[in-house]
Design an enzyme around this catalytic site. Structure first.
Site, short mmCIF file in Angstrom:
data_model
loop_
_atom_site.label_atom_id
_atom_site.label_comp_id
_atom_site.label_asym_id
_atom_site.label_seq_id
_atom_site.Cartn_x
_atom_site.Cartn_y
_atom_site.Cartn_z
N ASP A 11 19.30 -4.88 25.83
CA ASP A 11 18.85 -5.70 24.70
C ASP A 11 20.10 -6.29 24.04
O ASP A 11 21.21 -6.18 24.58
CB ASP A 11 17.97 -4.89 23.74
CG ASP A 11 18.73 -3.79 23.01
OD1 ASP A 11 19.93 -3.57 23.31
OD2 ASP A 11 18.12 -3.13 22.15
N HIS A 12 19.92 -6.90 22.88
CA HIS A 12 21.06 -7.52 22.19
C HIS A 12 22.15 -6.50 21.85
O HIS A 12 23.33 -6.80 21.97
CB HIS A 12 20.57 -8.21 20.90
CG HIS A 12 19.81 -7.27 20.00
ND1 HIS A 12 18.55 -6.81 20.33
CD2 HIS A 12 20.14 -6.68 18.84
CE1 HIS A 12 18.15 -5.99 19.37
NE2 HIS A 12 19.09 -5.88 18.46
N CYS A 68 21.07 -0.03 25.68
CA CYS A 68 20.62 -0.44 24.34
C CYS A 68 21.56 0.26 23.35
O CYS A 68 22.62 0.75 23.74
CB CYS A 68 19.14 -0.13 24.11
SG CYS A 68 18.70 1.62 24.14
N THR A 70 21.41 3.09 21.80
CA THR A 70 21.57 4.53 22.07
C THR A 70 21.27 4.93 23.52
O THR A 70 21.60 6.05 23.92
CB THR A 70 20.57 5.32 21.20
OG1 THR A 70 19.25 4.85 21.53
CG2 THR A 70 20.82 5.12 19.72
N GLY A 73 15.78 4.34 23.67
CA GLY A 73 14.60 3.47 23.83
C GLY A 73 14.45 3.01 25.26
O GLY A 73 13.33 3.00 25.82
N HIS A 101 20.34 17.20 39.94
CA HIS A 101 19.15 18.02 39.67
C HIS A 101 17.87 17.19 39.56
O HIS A 101 16.79 17.67 39.94
CB HIS A 101 19.31 18.79 38.34
CG HIS A 101 20.35 19.87 38.40
ND1 HIS A 101 20.24 21.03 37.67
CD2 HIS A 101 21.51 19.96 39.10
CE1 HIS A 101 21.30 21.80 37.91
NE2 HIS A 101 22.08 21.16 38.77
N HIS A 137 15.36 22.17 43.50
CA HIS A 137 15.49 20.86 42.85
C HIS A 137 14.47 19.88 43.45
O HIS A 137 13.84 19.11 42.72
CB HIS A 137 16.91 20.32 43.00
CG HIS A 137 17.93 21.15 42.30
ND1 HIS A 137 17.83 21.47 40.96
CD2 HIS A 137 19.06 21.75 42.75
CE1 HIS A 137 18.86 22.22 40.62
NE2 HIS A 137 19.62 22.41 41.68
C1 RB5 Z 1 18.21 -2.08 18.37
O1 RB5 Z 1 18.57 -2.15 17.03
C2 RB5 Z 1 18.08 -0.62 18.79
O2 RB5 Z 1 16.98 -0.04 18.15
C3 RB5 Z 1 17.98 -0.51 20.29
O3 RB5 Z 1 19.08 -1.09 20.88
C4 RB5 Z 1 17.93 0.91 20.88
O4 RB5 Z 1 18.98 1.69 20.41
C5 RB5 Z 1 16.66 1.59 20.89
O5 RB5 Z 1 16.51 2.71 21.39
#
Ligand code: RB5
Length: 149
Positions: A11-12, A68, A70, A73, A101, A137
């Protein structure tokens, strides 16, 4: 890992890291196919997770890289696609375990959770590891596949 094809998406928030990781993969000899996003304007991570997940699921031996903010998502979304085992490792050892695993076929990384140098280390550990052939496994991964029926 054989020099197989990597499908990429972000994503962005993950855009810049995805671009850098794409170059990194290419330098290591992998073919890459980029499903976007192609700039930093706001976008929705599930759209890219779905495209990458479907491509990986339909091409045996291919892999996915999703970025993304983190990686969380992306991993939640990609795991909705049948045949996908997406992992969100937080260091090199969990990336290795995800392959050994869990036979993960998609790696989800965070652009806001660690520097790009660490993302490269995590991705490299993922690439270098192979799925374990040990019965326990294989059995456990088989049970995951069984949940898709
Ligand atoms: C975007 O702001 C953020 O929510 C997305 O990149 C991601 O971290 C979602 O899990």
């Amino acid at each position: 890992m054989e020099k197989s094809r990597f499908y990429l998406g972000s994503d962005h928030a993950g855009y810049r890291a995805k671009e850098a990781l794409q170059k990194f993969l290419q330098k290591k000899g992998f073919e890459t196919i980029d499903f976007g996003t192609h700039d930093e304007s706001p976008s929705d991570y599930p759209d890219f997770a779905e495209k990458v997940g479907k491509a990986v699921a339909s091409e045996k031996g291919s892999f996915g890289l999703l970025v993304c903010g983190t990686g969380i998502g992306m991993s939640i979304a990609a795991n909705k696609v049948r045949g996908i085992r997406a992992a969100n490792p937080f260091d090199a050892s969990t990336a290795k375990a995800a392959r050994e695993h869990n036979n993960a076929n998609v790696i989800c990384l965070g652009s806001r959770t660690y520097p790009i140098a660490k993302a490269k280390k995590i991705l490299e550990a993922f690439m270098k590891a192979e799925p374990s052939k040990e019965e326990r496994h294989l059995r456990r991964v088989g049970k995951i596949t069984g949940m898709e029926r």
